[in-house]
Design an enzyme around this catalytic site. Structure first.
Site, PDB file in Angstrom:
ATOM      1  N   LYS A 172      -9.703  25.536 -16.743  1.00 17.51           N
ATOM      2  CA  LYS A 172     -11.110  25.105 -16.748  1.00 17.51           C
ATOM      3  C   LYS A 172     -11.909  25.836 -15.657  1.00 17.51           C
ATOM      4  CE  LYS A 172     -14.905  22.838 -17.091  1.00 17.51           C
ATOM      5  NZ  LYS A 172     -15.897  23.295 -18.057  1.00 17.51           N
ATOM      6  N   LYS A 241     -20.135  23.177  -7.224  1.00 15.11           N
ATOM      7  CA  LYS A 241     -18.820  22.585  -6.915  1.00 15.11           C
ATOM      8  C   LYS A 241     -17.725  23.349  -7.644  1.00 15.11           C
ATOM      9  CE  LYS A 241     -17.349  19.620  -9.658  1.00 15.11           C
ATOM     10  NZ  LYS A 241     -16.470  19.297 -10.766  1.00 15.11           N
TER      11      LYS A 241
HETATM   12  P1  NAD Z   1     -22.144  12.785 -13.870  1.00 12.75           P
HETATM   13  O1  NAD Z   1     -22.560  12.921 -12.462  1.00 12.75           O
HETATM   14  O2  NAD Z   1     -23.147  12.719 -14.961  1.00 12.75           O
HETATM   15  O3  NAD Z   1     -21.186  11.487 -14.038  1.00 12.75           O
HETATM   16  C1  NAD Z   1     -20.249  11.066 -13.068  1.00 12.75           C
HETATM   17  C2  NAD Z   1     -20.125   9.540 -13.143  1.00 12.75           C
HETATM   18  O4  NAD Z   1     -19.134   9.107 -12.207  1.00 12.75           O
HETATM   19  C3  NAD Z   1     -21.411   8.807 -12.800  1.00 12.75           C
HETATM   20  O5  NAD Z   1     -21.698   7.841 -13.798  1.00 12.75           O
HETATM   21  C4  NAD Z   1     -21.113   8.156 -11.451  1.00 12.75           C
HETATM   22  O6  NAD Z   1     -21.822   6.948 -11.248  1.00 12.75           O
HETATM   23  C5  NAD Z   1     -19.614   7.928 -11.580  1.00 12.75           C
HETATM   24  N1  NAD Z   1     -18.935   7.738 -10.301  1.00 12.75           N
HETATM   25  C6  NAD Z   1     -19.113   8.470  -9.156  1.00 12.75           C
HETATM   26  N2  NAD Z   1     -18.295   8.000  -8.201  1.00 12.75           N
HETATM   27  C7  NAD Z   1     -17.604   6.958  -8.728  1.00 12.75           C
HETATM   28  C8  NAD Z   1     -16.612   6.064  -8.218  1.00 12.75           C
HETATM   29  N3  NAD Z   1     -16.172   6.144  -6.948  1.00 12.75           N
HETATM   30  N4  NAD Z   1     -16.133   5.090  -9.027  1.00 12.75           N
HETATM   31  C9  NAD Z   1     -16.577   4.985 -10.308  1.00 12.75           C
HETATM   32  N5  NAD Z   1     -17.522   5.812 -10.849  1.00 12.75           N
HETATM   33  C10 NAD Z   1     -18.010   6.789 -10.069  1.00 12.75           C
HETATM   34  O7  NAD Z   1     -21.122  14.003 -14.101  1.00 12.75           O
HETATM   35  P2  NAD Z   1     -20.713  14.663 -15.519  1.00 12.75           P
HETATM   36  O8  NAD Z   1     -21.681  15.739 -15.855  1.00 12.75           O
HETATM   37  O9  NAD Z   1     -20.382  13.561 -16.485  1.00 12.75           O
HETATM   38  O10 NAD Z   1     -19.373  15.424 -15.075  1.00 12.75           O
HETATM   39  C11 NAD Z   1     -18.151  14.708 -14.859  1.00 12.75           C
HETATM   40  C12 NAD Z   1     -17.043  15.743 -14.665  1.00 12.75           C
HETATM   41  O11 NAD Z   1     -16.962  16.573 -15.834  1.00 12.75           O
HETATM   42  C13 NAD Z   1     -17.299  16.706 -13.490  1.00 12.75           C
HETATM   43  O12 NAD Z   1     -16.072  17.001 -12.871  1.00 12.75           O
HETATM   44  C14 NAD Z   1     -17.898  17.939 -14.171  1.00 12.75           C
HETATM   45  O13 NAD Z   1     -17.680  19.113 -13.424  1.00 12.75           O
HETATM   46  C15 NAD Z   1     -17.143  17.938 -15.488  1.00 12.75           C
HETATM   47  N6  NAD Z   1     -17.835  18.591 -16.626  1.00 12.75           N
HETATM   48  C16 NAD Z   1     -19.164  18.389 -16.868  1.00 12.75           C
HETATM   49  C17 NAD Z   1     -19.770  19.002 -17.970  1.00 12.75           C
HETATM   50  C18 NAD Z   1     -21.244  18.819 -18.291  1.00 12.75           C
HETATM   51  O14 NAD Z   1     -21.770  19.593 -19.116  1.00 12.75           O
HETATM   52  N7  NAD Z   1     -21.939  17.872 -17.712  1.00 12.75           N
HETATM   53  C19 NAD Z   1     -19.002  19.783 -18.836  1.00 12.75           C
HETATM   54  C20 NAD Z   1     -17.630  19.936 -18.586  1.00 12.75           C
HETATM   55  C21 NAD Z   1     -17.041  19.325 -17.475  1.00 12.75           C
END
Ligand code: NAD
Length: 311
Positions: A172, A241
């Protein structure tokens, strides 16, 4: 199957809704309780803490922003791991690093708790559609056992068991590192060519027809070139990140990555100028601004599927 899901953001929100739609019994948790409203309305159980979620789950999935968040949820005070039942499974689908999962596994193994890394590509659109690409790093038997769970969130053709623990994270991170390099290289080329007096549409068509073509140039760049859409569903904070983690990994394995290090700095500049929440393609605008042009194709040239880019 009884599944617990922690992290209901842009990705985890729709992924866990797809698990519900596939008929699994789902318990959810997030630091923002309001993120679970739709899940609860559709029959999910709300857990007020990771430990409470563990009581109702055979498999727990985390989809959290950074390795630091994963570590806090798994190993912090009142953390998930201590509350998980013997023989249960943890799947981390966050874009993270092997080091955190290794620390969890060292404690999990003795209690028969199975650990998989299974990060994804396909962005929020793919999460909603249930068509994510999933890269599984795990023992083959665990990967096979969890396949029905992963198939509720991803495209069965693109759920790949890529090797042992940690390799899912590595694949990834390398995908993102290459894609961000493509974005910066493409931005430079388009800005220079356009400033040199080539019509942008002609320049784009010439590049696509050339040996220098790429999927980024032909498809993903259209999100900006056609619509001025820099993809806010993946925030610059997370893009930076990922680049930082990819470069850390390169350092760990002893491979110099001069090009990616420069791209990381350009991304950090984009984050500093446009903010943490700006979309992952906003570094293109750095080049638009410095060249004093907007990189946009005329409306009649609109083609492709803007918005359906990765990660
Ligand atoms: P986001 O910030 O939209 O969602 C993260 C969620 O985690 C939030 O709802 C937040 O409130 C929650 N959270 C944070 N700390 C927490 C804790 N201690 N306990 C419980 N919940 C907690 O992020 P995202 O875009 O959904 O991305 C999530 C992961 O997926 C990341 O690692 C990102 O790099 C990866 N990712 C994102 C995408 C994208 O297009 N957005 C695509 C592929 C991978």
């Amino acid at each position: 199957m009884r599944i617990g899901f922690i992290g209901l953001g842009n990705m985890g929100g729709p992924m866990s809704l797809n698990l519900l739609a596939a008929g699994h019994t789902v318990t959810v948790h997030d630091v923002r309780e309001e993120a679970a409203a739709e899940h609860v309305a559709r029959g999910a159980r709300w857990a007020a803490s990771p430990a409470e979620l563990a009581e109702h789950s055979d498999t727990v999935i985390t989809m959290l922003p950074t390795p630091r968040h994963v570590e806090r949820v798994m190993l912090g005070e009142g953390g998930l791991l201590a509350a998980m039942a013997e023989g249960s499974t943890w799947i981390d689908m966050s874009t993270s690093v092997p080091a955190v999962a290794d620390r969890v596994r060292a404690l999990a193994d003795e209690r028969g708790i199975r650990v998989l890394d299974a990060p994804v590509s396909g962005m929020a659109h793919g999460a909603r559609a249930g068509t994510l690409q999933i890269f599984v790093g795990a023992d083959p038997e665990d990967a096979a056992r969890q396949r029905p769970v992963l198939e509720a969130m991803g495209d069965p053709e693109r759920i790949l068991h890529v090797g042992p623990h940690g390799t899912g994270y590595a694949v990834k991170l390398m995908i993102n590192m290459l894609w961000f390099c493509h974005l910066v290289a493409t931005s430079e080329v388009l800005a220079v060519g356009a400033r040199a007096g080539v019509d942008l549409e002609v320049l784009h068509r010439s590049l696509v027809a050339s040996p220098a073509n790429s999927n980024f140039l032909q498809n993903d760049a259209l999100s900006v070139l056609n619509n001025g859409d820099y993809d806010e569903s993946f925030a610059m904070a997370l893009a930076c990140k990922d680049l930082g983690l990819a470069i850390d990994l390169a350092r760990e394995v002893g491979v110099p990555v001069e090009l990616s290090a420069v791209v990381e700095q350009i991304y950090r500049r984009g984050k500093a100028v446009f903010g943490d929440l700006a979309g992952e393609m906003i570094p293109m605008k750095l080049y638009e601004d410095v060249a004093g042009i907007e990189l946009r194709l005329p409306a009649r040239e609109a083609s492709g599927t803007p918005g359906q880019v990765r990660p």
